[in-house]
Scaffold this motif. Structure first.
Motif: not given
Lengths: 434, 434
Positions: A366, B119, A368, A338, B102, A358, B90, B123, A361
């Motif tokens: 990467k 999420e 979180e 991440t 995750l 979003s 993610h 994905i 991503w």
């Protein structure tokens, strides 16, 4: 549809495993308990996987890699990637992971001597350097030199193999013991043994090869001469690759001779700079290979001999060395990659965090975020400290008004405002070293 | 040392496999012969691997991926990487490849409703989009909505499961058949069946959720209301992710209900734009998952319910679709990632090629050269055409004098002189899109 159940349950079991281990660790249970728990879960997982596993991304775990936690998996993945990218750098194609093939060796004679052999040594050199396993040396020899040597030393053909297996022990036991085995147990004449002794204790580089090419006895033997000629060529190529200081032409190297037909090599780690590791992992061979032109020919309908040279890497050995070292060094091992945590400074910003993450991503970042509606900023920063996430993208009312995001560098605690449209690029640049 | 033999032989067997297949293909042997040959070799390989495989990078190949050639392996690797990089994007950590987790779900209640669930759908959406499998839809439902629906339709608790398994068939058979199974075989009252029929044929988005929240019957049922409320929340988050146009709230979706406790979802491919593929691969489910809070709790010493939501990807299904498509499209699939071939224009330049390719390897460039001492330039260019290598770095006397390398772009046949010290960077830039 109901057929899905098992594989999903399997997945659940895996999560359960991680979960159980974590909890048992928290409860300071002894490791055996953890192991038992994990074994139980994995057993169940394996069973559940049986029927549906094949169709799932979540598969039955292969034997040998079963009971590794995320930390070990991260170490393994790191090492695995170093090796795979080295193979790819050399144009290898995947035959069947983890088996690769360099552009082959289609009609015999499609290549000139020692060029692929030199590349195999370069590959081993690159891999061991990349993995930073500590100092290493790659021993090289040639079956033809060994056979020639035995011949000129007066070893009867019938005794080649057994004498060879004695020589093979020289990396573990002193010459005197090997000699007495040859003479005492294997009935070799003391003179022959002594002649062998003069040779097999030699190791060096081009200089040694030149000297042996002038050797009155060896130079008269067709096989030895051929082998020494190719060895010279090999060292010339290795000089161009700039790796000779790690290569040692060693006449005592004699691995799997029934099998190899030409060059043979073996990479060994020298003393570790780190005693912890030295105690834990016996220093030794981590890679090997050689030429075995005959073998593939066995499978040739027309019985042709297909030229073939192979490298194989002692990956399990390498894994355990890396694991031991990382434990000893107490270096914090990240289990995720991440790059950034999407955080909020005030309450009621969940929607804004979701919108931003979003975007990230979709930009290939990467990222979180905490799954809480209104997480405390402190908890969000703490999460980065704990997991090693290097950046925090903070959204707050003011930043949203200004069309910027506050980017915090966790290590330095420095904070800068980045225009939202250039955030992806900014994060990419700042984490490009990771 | 001699212990090495088997694993090396194993490696040889793998090469032999590739080799035998290649040769048999040349001899236009029928596929069964090839299959037999390969099976034989792999059997031997497996046996040889038994004892030493564990210590080698060259391992016994797992069942199911045994007889794939480099082309298929390349396709598989491509798909695998797309999926893995999505998981990493993610913040997933590897529990045990190919199983990811995750950031978990440590103390129950550490997250607010539907955020991780959203999420998971993101994905799946990212993976299916990246893989370009064609148009798809992700059906979503919730166990609580189904249970509530059955209750208000007058299905006795004892019949929930069996009626549910009938509903589950609605994606394959028309409602009439499902209804007659419910009434005829399972003894449900026609009235109850008809009420179910009104619900399970509904699908839509937020609008439908809103409507059902106003539904006189459902709105009176605690479970259904709870489920619908969360479904609304989920759709609000999915709107922020911008993926709702591919999500369908579908009341007929009822997968593995004994197993799931909340949201359930399943991704299905819609008609392929390519008939070849459509003939070959039946369009259908490629991913699924849901919430199963109970299950992990089973393994909790303190019996806590650990919140858990999982995704699983039908990787074998996806592989075969991609393989079929690539065959149909006749797109040339590269089996290596080689960026540049190091070639020479005149004879006697082997040493120069070795020096240059070594520089490129050390610079992290994926480079190959022909293993011939004096290969014809035409053969070297032909090799690039055949294998899809995009660039050729040509060394010739003049270039060496001028301290440059002639870089040829295979596609356009354009040739430019690049200063040797900037060659690595130039190649990196020109192949960065690959």
């Amino acid at each position: 549809m109901r057929g899905r159940g098992p594989a999903m349950a399997e997945e659940a079991a895996v999560r359960a495993q991680a979960d159980a281990v974590r909890r048992l660790k928290q409860d300071k249970a002894d490791p055996d308990e953890i192991a038992k728990e994990v074994a139980k879960l994995l057993e169940m997982k394996a069973q559940l996987g049986e029927d549906e596993g094949k169709h799932k991304f979540v598969l039955k775990t292969p034997k040998g890699t079963r009971d590794y936690g995320p930390k070990q998996m991260a170490i393994r993945e790191r090492a695995f990637n170093a090796i795979i990218s080295c193979f790819k750098r050399h144009g290898a194609e995947v035959i069947d992971t983890p088996v690769f093939e360099l552009k082959d060796f289609d009609i015999a004679g499609q290549f000139d001597p020692m060029i692929p052999d030199a590349e195999c040594l370069k590959i081993v050199h690159e891999i061991l350097s990349d993995l930073q396993l500590g100092d290493f040396i790659i021993k090289v020899n040639d079956r033809r030199i060994l056979d020639g040597m035995f011949a000129v030393c007066g070893v009867p053909d019938s005794k080649f193999r057994t004498i060879c297996s004695s020589v093979d022990k020289l990396d573990k036991v002193p010459w005197e013991e090997v000699r007495s085995e040859m003479v005492g147990e294997k009935g070799l004449s003391p003179e022959a043994a002594d002649r062998i002794g003069e040779y097999v204790q030699l190791h060096g580089g081009l200089d040694l090869i030149e000297r042996l090419l002038q050797d009155p006895k060896l130079s008269q033997n067709k096989l030895a001469k051929e082998g020494l000629g190719d060895m010279k060529l090999l060292f010339e190529y290795l000089t161009l690759f700039g790796i000779t200081e790690k290569i040692s032409f060693d006449l005592s190297l004699a691995r799997g001779l029934d099998y190899y037909t030409g060059v043979i090599f073996e990479a060994v780690l020298l003393h570790q700079e780190n005693e912890h590791v030295e105690e834990a992992v016996s220093v030794g061979s981590v890679a090997g290979g050689g030429r075995y032109d005959g073998l593939v020919g066995m499978f040739d309908p027309k019985g042709r001999k297909v030229p073939c040279v192979g490298v194989s890497i002692g990956i399990e050995r390498i894994f355990s060395i890396l694991e031991q070292r990382l434990e000893a060094s107490e270096e914090k091992i990240r289990t995720t990659e991440t790059q950034v945590l999407v955080a909020s400074a005030q309450k009621k910003l969940l929607e804004e965090r979701l919108k931003l993450i979003s975007e990230l991503w979709d930009g290939g970042i990467k990222a979180e975020m905490l799954y809480k509606k209104n997480p405390k900023l402190l908890n969000q920063l703490q999460y980065c400290e704990d997991t090693g996430i290097p950046l925090v993208a903070i959204v707050g009312e003011q930043e949203l008004k200004d069309g910027v995001v506050k980017l915090r560098i966790v290590a330095t605690r420095e904070e800068i405002n980045v225009r939202r449209e250039s955030l992806v690029e900014e994060i990419r640049i700042r984490t490009s070293q990771c």
